[in-house]
Design a protein around this motif. Sequence first.
Motif, PDB file in Angstrom:
ATOM      1  N   SER A 185      -8.249  -6.639   2.621  1.00  0.00           N
ATOM      2  CA  SER A 185      -7.279  -6.538   1.524  1.00  0.00           C
ATOM      3  C   SER A 185      -7.842  -5.847   0.285  1.00  0.00           C
ATOM      4  O   SER A 185      -7.140  -5.061  -0.369  1.00  0.00           O
ATOM      5  CB  SER A 185      -6.757  -7.932   1.159  1.00  0.00           C
ATOM      6  OG  SER A 185      -7.821  -8.792   0.785  1.00  0.00           O
ATOM      7  N   ALA A 186      -9.088  -6.109  -0.060  1.00  0.00           N
ATOM      8  CA  ALA A 186      -9.657  -5.505  -1.270  1.00  0.00           C
ATOM      9  C   ALA A 186      -9.845  -4.002  -1.101  1.00  0.00           C
ATOM     10  O   ALA A 186      -9.596  -3.223  -2.029  1.00  0.00           O
ATOM     11  CB  ALA A 186     -10.982  -6.169  -1.613  1.00  0.00           C
ATOM     12  N   ILE A 187     -10.293  -3.591   0.085  1.00  0.00           N
ATOM     13  CA  ILE A 187     -10.490  -2.158   0.335  1.00  0.00           C
ATOM     14  C   ILE A 187      -9.142  -1.450   0.355  1.00  0.00           C
ATOM     15  O   ILE A 187      -9.001  -0.340  -0.170  1.00  0.00           O
ATOM     16  CB  ILE A 187     -11.248  -1.937   1.655  1.00  0.00           C
ATOM     17  CG1 ILE A 187     -12.599  -2.653   1.608  1.00  0.00           C
ATOM     18  CG2 ILE A 187     -11.453  -0.447   1.918  1.00  0.00           C
ATOM     19  CD1 ILE A 187     -13.376  -2.574   2.898  1.00  0.00           C
ATOM     20  N   VAL A 188      -8.146  -2.097   0.963  1.00  0.00           N
ATOM     21  CA  VAL A 188      -6.792  -1.539   0.964  1.00  0.00           C
ATOM     22  C   VAL A 188      -6.292  -1.402  -0.474  1.00  0.00           C
ATOM     23  O   VAL A 188      -5.694  -0.383  -0.845  1.00  0.00           O
ATOM     24  CB  VAL A 188      -5.837  -2.425   1.792  1.00  0.00           C
ATOM     25  CG1 VAL A 188      -4.385  -1.990   1.588  1.00  0.00           C
ATOM     26  CG2 VAL A 188      -6.191  -2.354   3.266  1.00  0.00           C
ATOM     27  N   ALA A 189      -6.537  -2.422  -1.287  1.00  0.00           N
ATOM     28  CA  ALA A 189      -6.107  -2.388  -2.684  1.00  0.00           C
ATOM     29  C   ALA A 189      -6.767  -1.232  -3.430  1.00  0.00           C
ATOM     30  O   ALA A 189      -6.126  -0.554  -4.250  1.00  0.00           O
ATOM     31  CB  ALA A 189      -6.450  -3.712  -3.364  1.00  0.00           C
ATOM     32  N   ASP A 190      -8.031  -0.984  -3.153  1.00  0.00           N
ATOM     33  CA  ASP A 190      -8.755   0.109  -3.793  1.00  0.00           C
ATOM     34  C   ASP A 190      -8.108   1.452  -3.463  1.00  0.00           C
ATOM     35  O   ASP A 190      -7.808   2.257  -4.357  1.00  0.00           O
ATOM     36  CB  ASP A 190     -10.205   0.093  -3.322  1.00  0.00           C
ATOM     37  CG  ASP A 190     -11.026   1.235  -3.905  1.00  0.00           C
ATOM     38  OD1 ASP A 190     -10.678   1.719  -4.998  1.00  0.00           O
ATOM     39  OD2 ASP A 190     -12.020   1.633  -3.262  1.00  0.00           O
ATOM     40  N   ILE A 191      -7.871   1.694  -2.173  1.00  0.00           N
ATOM     41  CA  ILE A 191      -7.299   2.976  -1.750  1.00  0.00           C
ATOM     42  C   ILE A 191      -5.858   3.109  -2.223  1.00  0.00           C
ATOM     43  O   ILE A 191      -5.434   4.181  -2.662  1.00  0.00           O
ATOM     44  CB  ILE A 191      -7.385   3.120  -0.224  1.00  0.00           C
ATOM     45  CG1 ILE A 191      -8.839   3.000   0.242  1.00  0.00           C
ATOM     46  CG2 ILE A 191      -6.805   4.458   0.228  1.00  0.00           C
ATOM     47  CD1 ILE A 191      -9.003   2.967   1.740  1.00  0.00           C
ATOM     48  N   ARG A 192      -5.085   2.009  -2.135  1.00  0.00           N
ATOM     49  CA  ARG A 192      -3.693   2.058  -2.587  1.00  0.00           C
ATOM     50  C   ARG A 192      -3.636   2.393  -4.074  1.00  0.00           C
ATOM     51  O   ARG A 192      -2.789   3.189  -4.517  1.00  0.00           O
ATOM     52  CB  ARG A 192      -2.988   0.731  -2.303  1.00  0.00           C
ATOM     53  CG  ARG A 192      -1.546   0.712  -2.817  1.00  0.00           C
ATOM     54  CD  ARG A 192      -0.799  -0.532  -2.397  1.00  0.00           C
ATOM     55  NE  ARG A 192      -0.457  -0.478  -0.981  1.00  0.00           N
ATOM     56  CZ  ARG A 192      -0.896  -1.335  -0.067  1.00  0.00           C
ATOM     57  NH1 ARG A 192      -1.696  -2.342  -0.430  1.00  0.00           N
ATOM     58  NH2 ARG A 192      -0.547  -1.221   1.198  1.00  0.00           N
ATOM     59  N   GLY A 244       0.710   9.445 -10.326  1.00  0.00           N
ATOM     60  CA  GLY A 244       1.085   9.223 -11.710  1.00  0.00           C
ATOM     61  C   GLY A 244       1.569   7.818 -12.004  1.00  0.00           C
ATOM     62  O   GLY A 244       2.032   7.536 -13.117  1.00  0.00           O
ATOM     63  N   ASP A 245       1.449   6.913 -11.034  1.00  0.00           N
ATOM     64  CA  ASP A 245       1.923   5.536 -11.206  1.00  0.00           C
ATOM     65  C   ASP A 245       0.758   4.648 -11.670  1.00  0.00           C
ATOM     66  O   ASP A 245       0.117   3.969 -10.866  1.00  0.00           O
ATOM     67  CB  ASP A 245       2.501   5.035  -9.874  1.00  0.00           C
ATOM     68  CG  ASP A 245       3.131   3.655 -10.000  1.00  0.00           C
ATOM     69  OD1 ASP A 245       3.098   3.067 -11.106  1.00  0.00           O
ATOM     70  OD2 ASP A 245       3.649   3.148  -8.974  1.00  0.00           O
ATOM     71  N   LYS A 246       0.495   4.659 -12.959  1.00  0.00           N
ATOM     72  CA  LYS A 246      -0.624   3.887 -13.496  1.00  0.00           C
ATOM     73  C   LYS A 246      -0.409   2.381 -13.351  1.00  0.00           C
ATOM     74  O   LYS A 246      -1.342   1.640 -13.051  1.00  0.00           O
ATOM     75  CB  LYS A 246      -0.846   4.241 -14.973  1.00  0.00           C
ATOM     76  CG  LYS A 246      -1.400   5.632 -15.196  1.00  0.00           C
ATOM     77  CD  LYS A 246      -1.730   5.841 -16.666  1.00  0.00           C
ATOM     78  CE  LYS A 246      -2.345   7.224 -16.885  1.00  0.00           C
ATOM     79  NZ  LYS A 246      -2.712   7.440 -18.311  1.00  0.00           N
ATOM     80  N   GLN A 247       0.827   1.933 -13.562  1.00  0.00           N
ATOM     81  CA  GLN A 247       1.095   0.500 -13.438  1.00  0.00           C
ATOM     82  C   GLN A 247       0.929   0.050 -11.994  1.00  0.00           C
ATOM     83  O   GLN A 247       0.406  -1.030 -11.722  1.00  0.00           O
ATOM     84  CB  GLN A 247       2.502   0.174 -13.930  1.00  0.00           C
ATOM     85  CG  GLN A 247       2.808  -1.325 -13.970  1.00  0.00           C
ATOM     86  CD  GLN A 247       1.839  -2.092 -14.839  1.00  0.00           C
ATOM     87  OE1 GLN A 247       1.578  -1.708 -15.984  1.00  0.00           O
ATOM     88  NE2 GLN A 247       1.276  -3.175 -14.308  1.00  0.00           N
ATOM     89  N   GLY A 248       1.395   0.857 -11.065  1.00  0.00           N
ATOM     90  CA  GLY A 248       1.227   0.527  -9.659  1.00  0.00           C
ATOM     91  C   GLY A 248      -0.233   0.452  -9.272  1.00  0.00           C
ATOM     92  O   GLY A 248      -0.647  -0.433  -8.506  1.00  0.00           O
ATOM     93  N   ALA A 249      -1.037   1.386  -9.812  1.00  0.00           N
ATOM     94  CA  ALA A 249      -2.469   1.380  -9.540  1.00  0.00           C
ATOM     95  C   ALA A 249      -3.109   0.118 -10.114  1.00  0.00           C
ATOM     96  O   ALA A 249      -3.927  -0.535  -9.461  1.00  0.00           O
ATOM     97  CB  ALA A 249      -3.121   2.626 -10.139  1.00  0.00           C
TER      98      ALA A 249
END
Length: 205
Positions: A157-164, A172-177
Amino acid sequence: MEIYSNENEQMDALRRFFANNGKALAVGVVVGLVALGGWRYWSGHQETVDAGASAEYQQLTTAMQADKPQTLDAVAKFASENNNTYGALASLDLAKQYVEASQLDKAAAQLQSGLNDTKDANLQSVINLRLARVQLQQNQADAALKTLEGVKGDGWSAIVADIRGEALLSKGDKQGARDAWSKGVASDASPALKQMLQMKMNNLS
C-alpha cells in the motif's frame, strides 16, 4: 536505479524462493491436482522441466550485460519461450536493463509479457509496480494509475501510494497527490519510506 529501489528486497526474495523451491512447487502442484496412476510419470517429467528452466534462468541472467546485446537477446528468447514464473522473472531482469538504457518502450513490453507468464500474486504485484513506474517515465500517468489497480495486498500500500501520488502530481492534482502520500504515511510502511512520503508532502507546500 532509483526506479527499482522500493521493490528490490521483495524481488530478491521471490527470485530466491522460486530458484530454491522450484522442484518442490512442481511436485506440490502435481500431488494436489493428479490422483490417478499416471501422476508419477507426469510429476517426474514436470520436475525435470522446472529444474531445467531454473538452471537456464540463473545461467542466462547471471551472464546478462548491457554492453553485450547477445546476452540480452538470449534472455529475451528464454522469456518468450517460457510461459511460467521463470519467464516472468527473466522479463523483469531484462526490463531493468532496458530502463537503464532508456529504452522504456522495450521495458514496458517485457513487463507486460511477464504479467502474462505468472499467476503468483506477489510477483504480479512487483511487475505492476515496476510497470507503473516505467509508464510514469513515459508521461503516461493515466496508464500508471490503471496499472496500480492490479497491485494486490496491503503490504504494497505505501509503495502504491508513492507512485499514485507521483502520477496525480504529474496531472496537476496536488490535492490528490497529498491525499495519496498521506495514506502512505499512515500505512504500516518502513520509517524510511514514511519519511520520504512526508518530505514529498512538505514540498507541496
